[in-house]
Design a protein around this motif. Structure first.
Motif, PDB file in Angstrom:
ATOM      1  N   UNK A 270     140.255  24.536   7.308  1.00 46.72           N
ATOM      2  CA  UNK A 270     139.025  23.783   7.570  1.00 46.72           C
ATOM      3  C   UNK A 270     138.495  23.921   8.989  1.00 46.72           C
ATOM      4  N   UNK A 271     138.857  25.024   9.662  1.00 44.95           N
ATOM      5  CA  UNK A 271     138.250  25.317  10.967  1.00 44.95           C
ATOM      6  C   UNK A 271     137.045  26.222  10.682  1.00 44.95           C
ATOM      7  N   UNK A 272     135.946  25.598  10.263  1.00 44.88           N
ATOM      8  CA  UNK A 272     134.788  26.357   9.781  1.00 44.88           C
ATOM      9  C   UNK A 272     134.138  27.178  10.887  1.00 44.88           C
ATOM     10  N   UNK A 273     134.120  26.642  12.109  1.00 48.61           N
ATOM     11  CA  UNK A 273     133.512  27.369  13.224  1.00 48.61           C
ATOM     12  C   UNK A 273     134.274  28.667  13.495  1.00 48.61           C
ATOM     13  N   UNK A 274     135.617  28.594  13.521  1.00 48.71           N
ATOM     14  CA  UNK A 274     136.439  29.787  13.758  1.00 48.71           C
ATOM     15  C   UNK A 274     136.282  30.779  12.612  1.00 48.71           C
ATOM     16  N   UNK A 292     133.049  43.841   2.631  1.00 43.80           N
ATOM     17  CA  UNK A 292     131.710  43.341   2.968  1.00 43.80           C
ATOM     18  C   UNK A 292     131.229  42.287   1.965  1.00 43.80           C
ATOM     19  N   UNK A 293     131.403  42.567   0.679  1.00 41.32           N
ATOM     20  CA  UNK A 293     130.950  41.617  -0.339  1.00 41.32           C
ATOM     21  C   UNK A 293     131.802  40.348  -0.325  1.00 41.32           C
ATOM     22  N   UNK A 294     133.111  40.509  -0.133  1.00 36.99           N
ATOM     23  CA  UNK A 294     133.996  39.341  -0.064  1.00 36.99           C
ATOM     24  C   UNK A 294     133.647  38.476   1.149  1.00 36.99           C
ATOM     25  N   UNK A 295     133.278  39.136   2.242  1.00 36.19           N
ATOM     26  CA  UNK A 295     132.886  38.399   3.436  1.00 36.19           C
ATOM     27  C   UNK A 295     131.624  37.572   3.173  1.00 36.19           C
ATOM     28  N   UNK A 296     130.685  38.133   2.410  1.00 37.47           N
ATOM     29  CA  UNK A 296     129.483  37.397   2.020  1.00 37.47           C
ATOM     30  C   UNK A 296     129.842  36.156   1.221  1.00 37.47           C
ATOM     31  N   UNK A 297     130.755  36.331   0.266  1.00 37.00           N
ATOM     32  CA  UNK A 297     131.154  35.196  -0.581  1.00 37.00           C
ATOM     33  C   UNK A 297     131.847  34.121   0.240  1.00 37.00           C
ATOM     34  N   UNK A 298     132.729  34.529   1.176  1.00 34.35           N
ATOM     35  CA  UNK A 298     133.423  33.562   2.019  1.00 34.35           C
ATOM     36  C   UNK A 298     132.441  32.852   2.957  1.00 34.35           C
ATOM     37  N   UNK A 299     131.483  33.587   3.464  1.00 34.43           N
ATOM     38  CA  UNK A 299     130.462  32.967   4.319  1.00 34.43           C
ATOM     39  C   UNK A 299     129.698  31.900   3.549  1.00 34.43           C
ATOM     40  N   UNK A 300     129.409  32.186   2.280  1.00 32.26           N
ATOM     41  CA  UNK A 300     128.718  31.205   1.444  1.00 32.26           C
ATOM     42  C   UNK A 300     129.575  29.956   1.258  1.00 32.26           C
ATOM     43  N   UNK A 301     130.901  30.140   1.094  1.00 27.21           N
ATOM     44  CA  UNK A 301     131.798  28.988   0.970  1.00 27.21           C
ATOM     45  C   UNK A 301     131.746  28.119   2.220  1.00 27.21           C
ATOM     46  N   UNK A 302     131.693  28.768   3.385  1.00 27.38           N
ATOM     47  CA  UNK A 302     131.624  28.031   4.646  1.00 27.38           C
ATOM     48  C   UNK A 302     130.316  27.241   4.721  1.00 27.38           C
ATOM     49  N   UNK A 304     128.526  26.205   2.258  1.00 24.31           N
ATOM     50  CA  UNK A 304     128.586  25.123   1.264  1.00 24.31           C
ATOM     51  C   UNK A 304     129.339  23.931   1.842  1.00 24.31           C
ATOM     52  N   UNK A 305     130.487  24.201   2.494  1.00 25.19           N
ATOM     53  CA  UNK A 305     131.252  23.115   3.101  1.00 25.19           C
ATOM     54  C   UNK A 305     130.495  22.434   4.232  1.00 25.19           C
ATOM     55  N   UNK A 306     129.589  23.178   4.855  1.00 18.86           N
ATOM     56  CA  UNK A 306     128.751  22.605   5.910  1.00 18.86           C
ATOM     57  C   UNK A 306     127.524  21.892   5.334  1.00 18.86           C
ATOM     58  N   UNK A 307     127.457  21.844   3.982  1.00 19.20           N
ATOM     59  CA  UNK A 307     126.368  21.186   3.240  1.00 19.20           C
ATOM     60  C   UNK A 307     125.021  21.885   3.433  1.00 19.20           C
ATOM     61  N   UNK A 308     125.076  23.164   3.766  1.00 17.44           N
ATOM     62  CA  UNK A 308     123.862  23.972   3.870  1.00 17.44           C
ATOM     63  C   UNK A 308     123.661  24.690   2.531  1.00 17.44           C
ATOM     64  N   UNK A 309     123.266  23.918   1.517  1.00 18.37           N
ATOM     65  CA  UNK A 309     123.310  24.403   0.146  1.00 18.37           C
ATOM     66  C   UNK A 309     122.303  25.516  -0.139  1.00 18.37           C
ATOM     67  N   UNK A 310     121.153  25.439   0.459  1.00 16.08           N
ATOM     68  CA  UNK A 310     120.156  26.488   0.211  1.00 16.08           C
ATOM     69  C   UNK A 310     120.625  27.822   0.786  1.00 16.08           C
ATOM     70  N   UNK A 339     125.987  24.873  -6.103  1.00 17.92           N
ATOM     71  CA  UNK A 339     124.934  24.762  -5.085  1.00 17.92           C
ATOM     72  C   UNK A 339     123.625  24.309  -5.725  1.00 17.92           C
ATOM     73  N   UNK A 340     123.303  24.891  -6.879  1.00 18.67           N
ATOM     74  CA  UNK A 340     122.076  24.488  -7.599  1.00 18.67           C
ATOM     75  C   UNK A 340     122.160  23.009  -7.988  1.00 18.67           C
ATOM     76  N   UNK A 341     123.333  22.549  -8.405  1.00 20.00           N
ATOM     77  CA  UNK A 341     123.501  21.136  -8.750  1.00 20.00           C
ATOM     78  C   UNK A 341     123.236  20.248  -7.542  1.00 20.00           C
ATOM     79  N   UNK A 342     123.791  20.649  -6.380  1.00 19.37           N
ATOM     80  CA  UNK A 342     123.596  19.847  -5.171  1.00 19.37           C
ATOM     81  C   UNK A 342     122.130  19.805  -4.757  1.00 19.37           C
TER      82      UNK A 342
END
Length: 449
Positions: A270-274, A292-302, A304-310, A339-342
């Motif tokens: 849960x060190x989202x900034x790092x 590259x694609x996995x990094x995109x997916x992980x970035x999206x997870x971060x 989402x946890x930051x509540x930046x749903x769009x 994300x769409x639900x949120x």
């Protein structure tokens, strides 16, 4: 009538001179072939394998009847093997075995044939060559242990990991060849890793680092040791090992993977900034890398946890567009649905859950199928909801949401007056969940239906 000159036999003195000539020629012939053979061996020992092969070929071609020709023909095949000319090596060694089946070098030629087949990825043929009859195997001498190692590699290549495990384990017992221990340990660890036995693999990789620090397997062992740490939940230890790999082995083929794992490890604690900083570093260094694609997916997870749903949704979509079919792509669709639900977009969420319902991990498919069914029911799309719930309870009879799904399905069928179909659903609830707090309700509805 004259019959012409009479033919006379050679005199004793002439005969002695003739045989002396033959003996001298034979000795000179033998000396020349032996000299060439030794010259080839010297070139081979010095690592000039093409030169050695050319010299051995001269012995075979120029002195085919010499004693040295047999060994030269064998060494010709071995030299071509070391020169990386696998097909030429096979041709020479196959020819040698055909012409000299009784030679004590024949079993060893079979070993090199197996080794060449391994190099060429022809594992079935390699296995046949490396599993000679007992009488041949006893003649392998120092090659016997190497043959066992190559058999393990061939079995691995054929996907027969359980048999490969036995081969590698046999090379690590008392009295075994210590020179093969690093590779046998590394390959045995790989078998354990692929089988999901991470604790055992972790122990083997750690042993390589401690016992064989000068071996060529340390660099890869460090990476896979970190992978095992991550798999057993030792996140902090894994991070240290990944960081060590990046610092000590800048040319490691696992560099990109290690950078991705470091970002993932930071996200897990849960060190989202790092995690975001590490991902940006990874994307800057390997913009088109295999992660590259996995990094995109992980970035999206971060995000989402930051509540930046769009932003998360946009990134999930980008990741799903390039990820190959499988669990990670399925996970991206599922997270996009959340994300769409949120964001309050339930119809779009249902579509994403539908995409996540199959094509990867069963547990993600179950969650997605249930979420979609509940959404459809909540939106009043009863026909679609009944179909989705029926599909769920049939596909996941023992799923985490099996009771709730059956209850909702039976209720929807009751609401539509379809008691013929709702009755067996209520009956299933009574029989399958006898300890449920809602049992009395299920019995009542079953009787009503």
């Amino acid at each position: 009538m004259s019959l012409g000159p009479t033919r006379k036999g050679p005199s004793l003195g002439g005969s002695a001179q003739f045989f002396a000539f033959l003996l001298t020629a034979a000795l000179a012939h033998g000396e020349a072939s032996d000299d060439l053979l030794n010259a080839g061996k010297k070139a081979f020992a010095d690592g000039f394998y093409d030169v050695a092969a050319g010299t051995f070929q001269r012995v075979v071609s120029d002195y085919p009847q010499a004693t040295a020709a047999v060994e030269a023909e064998y060494m010709l095949g071995v030299s071509r093997f070391y020169a990386g000319k696998w097909e030429e090596s096979l041709a020479a060694l196959d020819g040698f075995r055909g012409r000299h089946p009784g030679s004590p070098l024949s079993p060893r030629a079979l070993y090199w044939i197996g080794a060449a087949q391994v190099r060429l990825g022809r594992y079935e043929k390699a296995l046949r060559a490396l599993s000679p009859p007992a009488q041949d195997a006893s003649l392998l001498g120092p090659y016997a242990a190497h043959a066992a190692l190559l058999r393990g590699i061939a079995l691995e290549g054929l996907g027969r990991d359980a048999e490969a495990w036995i081969a590698y384990r046999g090379l690590l017992g008392p009295g075994s060849d210590a020179s093969l221990a690093p590779e046998a340990s590394f390959r045995l660890a790989g078998v354990e890793y692929r089988a999901g036995r991470f604790a055992s693999a972790r122990q083997l990789y750690g042993k390589i680092l401690i016992d064989y620090p000068q071996s060529g397997f340390v660099k890869d062992s460090l990476f896979f040791l970190a992978e095992c740490d991550l798999a057993v939940g030792e996140t902090q230890s894994a991070e240290k090992r990944y960081a060590t790999l990046l610092s000590v082995y800048p040319g490691s083929p696992w560099r990109e993977a290690a950078m991705y794992r470091l970002a993932d490890a930071a996200f897990r604690r849960k060190d989202l900034a790092a995690a975001l900083t590490r991902l940006e570093d990874l994307q800057a260094r390997f913009p088109r890398g295999s992660y590259a694609a996995s990094a995109q997916r992980l970035k999206a997870d971060i995000l989402f946890d930051q509540k930046k749903y769009e932003e998360a949704l946009t990134t999930y979509r980008a990741a799903a567009a390039v990820l190959p079919p499988g669990k990670e792509r399925q996970s991206a669709f599922y997270a996009a649905g959340l994300s769409e639900l949120m964001l309050g977009r339930k119809d779009e969420a249902a579509q994403d859950f539908s995409r996540a319902g199959s094509g990867g991990a069963r547990e993600i498919g179950e969650r997605a199928s249930y979420q979609r069914a509940v959404l459809l029911a909540g939106e009043g799309q009863d026909d679609d909801a009944v179909a989705a719930l029926s599909s769920y309870v049939d596909e996941y009879p023992n799923g985490a949401h099996a009771e709730d799904a059956l209850k909702l399905l039976a209720s929807l069928l009751d609401g539509r007056g379809n008691f013929e179909k709702s009755a067996p659903r209520w009956d299933a609830l009574v029989k399958r969940f006898p300890r449920s707090q809602s049992l009395a309700q299920y019995v009542f509805h079953r009787g009503t239906a």
